[in-house]
Design a protein around this motif. Structure first.
Motif, PDB file in Angstrom:
ATOM      1  N   ARG A 160      20.895  -3.517   1.238  1.00  0.00           N
ATOM      2  CA  ARG A 160      22.224  -3.768   1.790  1.00  0.00           C
ATOM      3  C   ARG A 160      22.144  -4.373   3.187  1.00  0.00           C
ATOM      4  NH1 ARG A 160      27.231  -2.300  -0.013  1.00  0.00           N
ATOM      5  NH2 ARG A 160      26.171  -2.783  -1.987  1.00  0.00           N
ATOM      6  N   SER A 161      21.025  -4.177   3.879  1.00  0.00           N
ATOM      7  CA  SER A 161      20.863  -4.775   5.205  1.00  0.00           C
ATOM      8  C   SER A 161      20.911  -6.295   5.157  1.00  0.00           C
ATOM      9  CB  SER A 161      19.543  -4.324   5.844  1.00  0.00           C
ATOM     10  OG  SER A 161      19.584  -2.952   6.158  1.00  0.00           O
ATOM     11  N   SER A 189      30.348  -0.189   5.138  1.00  0.00           N
ATOM     12  CA  SER A 189      29.198  -0.601   5.945  1.00  0.00           C
ATOM     13  C   SER A 189      29.340  -2.050   6.407  1.00  0.00           C
ATOM     14  CB  SER A 189      27.901  -0.424   5.147  1.00  0.00           C
ATOM     15  OG  SER A 189      27.982  -1.083   3.894  1.00  0.00           O
ATOM     16  N   LEU A 227      25.680   4.420   5.657  1.00  0.00           N
ATOM     17  CA  LEU A 227      25.141   4.592   4.302  1.00  0.00           C
ATOM     18  C   LEU A 227      24.625   6.017   4.125  1.00  0.00           C
ATOM     19  CD1 LEU A 227      23.313   1.162   3.981  1.00  0.00           C
ATOM     20  CD2 LEU A 227      25.567   1.791   3.109  1.00  0.00           C
ATOM     21  N   ASP A 228      25.562   6.924   3.956  1.00  0.00           N
ATOM     22  CA  ASP A 228      25.197   8.339   3.818  1.00  0.00           C
ATOM     23  C   ASP A 228      25.543   8.812   2.414  1.00  0.00           C
ATOM     24  OD1 ASP A 228      24.746  11.228   4.547  1.00  0.00           O
ATOM     25  OD2 ASP A 228      24.603  10.343   6.529  1.00  0.00           O
ATOM     26  N   VAL A 276      24.150   0.518   8.833  1.00  0.00           N
ATOM     27  CA  VAL A 276      23.213   1.375   8.098  1.00  0.00           C
ATOM     28  C   VAL A 276      23.554   2.845   8.306  1.00  0.00           C
ATOM     29  CG1 VAL A 276      20.798   2.117   7.952  1.00  0.00           C
ATOM     30  CG2 VAL A 276      21.349  -0.311   8.010  1.00  0.00           C
ATOM     31  N   ASN A 277      24.064   3.183   9.480  1.00  0.00           N
ATOM     32  CA  ASN A 277      24.459   4.571   9.729  1.00  0.00           C
ATOM     33  C   ASN A 277      25.636   5.008   8.860  1.00  0.00           C
ATOM     34  OD1 ASN A 277      22.530   5.380  11.603  1.00  0.00           O
ATOM     35  ND2 ASN A 277      23.689   4.600  13.341  1.00  0.00           N
ATOM     36  N   CYS A 307      19.270   0.978   1.514  1.00  0.00           N
ATOM     37  CA  CYS A 307      19.549   0.567   2.896  1.00  0.00           C
ATOM     38  C   CYS A 307      18.865  -0.755   3.218  1.00  0.00           C
ATOM     39  CB  CYS A 307      19.092   1.647   3.873  1.00  0.00           C
ATOM     40  SG  CYS A 307      20.073   3.167   3.846  1.00  0.00           S
ATOM     41  N   GLY A 352      26.516   5.057  -0.141  1.00  0.00           N
ATOM     42  CA  GLY A 352      25.106   4.717   0.021  1.00  0.00           C
ATOM     43  C   GLY A 352      24.145   5.743  -0.539  1.00  0.00           C
ATOM     44  N   ARG A 396      17.364   5.879  -1.719  1.00  0.00           N
ATOM     45  CA  ARG A 396      18.394   5.627  -0.699  1.00  0.00           C
ATOM     46  C   ARG A 396      17.864   4.673   0.370  1.00  0.00           C
ATOM     47  NH1 ARG A 396      22.390   9.797   2.265  1.00  0.00           N
ATOM     48  NH2 ARG A 396      21.822  11.005   0.442  1.00  0.00           N
ATOM     49  N   GLY A 397      16.623   4.881   0.786  1.00  0.00           N
ATOM     50  CA  GLY A 397      16.040   3.996   1.780  1.00  0.00           C
ATOM     51  C   GLY A 397      15.947   2.562   1.294  1.00  0.00           C
TER      52      GLY A 397
END
Length: 269
Positions: free
Chosen positions: A233-234, A77, A102-103, A99-100, A230, A107, A226-227
């Motif tokens: 990590r942002s 990421s 982080l699946d 962020v995309n 995100c 993530g 998970r959110g």
């Protein structure tokens, strides 16, 4: 006309925000009362959970958010954000691109760990011994999902991820003060013991496993874990993207130009 207006206004319904000219309320709280009185972790809790947390709950949530902000440019990421900047994207584009990434694999382990912890907790609440429930649910997880047990094992941090003991210690302190139950910390440690025994070596609890303990202790659902990762990590993403903007560089790929990939296809005769 009134029916039409109702059809339009009821197209979206929400309990999160009420807004008219000159008035903004989040979950019933006027924005002017929140500004200066509520921390960002408290605001996250209010928006996602519907009520304000206690100060102790908010501090424990903040610890999890702080712990997961970054793990270096080798993280897919973060690398994506830096490469995006060198391709001309602004901060918003770099953050969105990162962020995309982080699946489920990069993530998603925190969400998965909360799910596994919940399986074990349900079994224990049903009367099963913790060690037996842990072993059974590991087997069930591996049969239904993957051999990788979410929240454990690390490529770099051996024999221990330095973030995990600190976070677990904070959970222990919170449990001692009655802020959380402490049972998910026990589950995390039981998983650690079982995995170490099966592997014959240390399988460290990683950042996903440790933050999952906190999120489970605080009552956050797995998808929210998970959110929250995100969101955390942002912070690292925007820091690396901004640093790359200041450093410059154009069209930087994952490796220096002098290094080539391995080609294994056919060659001309």
């Amino acid at each position: 006309m009134s029916n039409l207006r109702s059809d339009v206004s009821d197209w979206w319904t929400t309990e999160i925000i009420d807004m008219v000219p000159g008035q903004i309320r989040f979950r019933g709280h006027p924005i002017q009362d929140l500004i200066g009185n509520v921390t960002f972790p408290q605001m996250i809790w209010l928006m996602t959970r519907g009520a304000l947390p206690t100060d102790a709950q908010s501090k424990l949530l903040e610890c999890a958010l702080v712990a997961a902000v970054d793990h270096g440019p080798q993280a897919p990421s973060i690398a994506t954000a830096r490469m995006a900047v060198t391709c001309g994207l602004g901060l918003n584009g770099a953050m969105a691109s990162a962020v995309n990434m982080l699946d489920d694999v990069h993530g998603g382990a925190g969400e998965q760990a909360v799910e596994l912890y919940s399986w074990i907790d349900d079994a224990v609440q049903g009367g099963q011994d913790l060690a037996a429930a842990t072993a059974e649910m590991i087997d069930l997880w591996q049969s239904k999902h993957t051999k990788f047990v979410p929240g454990f094992g690390h490529r770099f941090h051996k024999p221990e991820d330095p973030r995990a003991p600190r976070l677990l210690g904070l959970v222990d302190e919170a449990a001692k003060n009655g802020v959380v139950s402490g049972r998910f910390a026990e589950i995390g440690r039981s998983l650690q013991t079982t995995l170490n025994s099966r592997k014959g070596k240390a399988v460290p609890m990683n950042i996903d496993g440790a933050t999952a303990v906190i999120y489970a202790e605080l009552g956050f659902a797995g998808p929210l874990a998970r959110g929250l990762f995100c969101l955390s990590r942002s912070v690292g993403v925007i820091a690396h993207a901004w640093e790359q903007m200041e450093q410059g560089g154009r069209n930087k790929g994952p490796t220096p130009p002098a290094y080539r990939w391995s080609y294994k296809g056919p060659n001309p005769i």
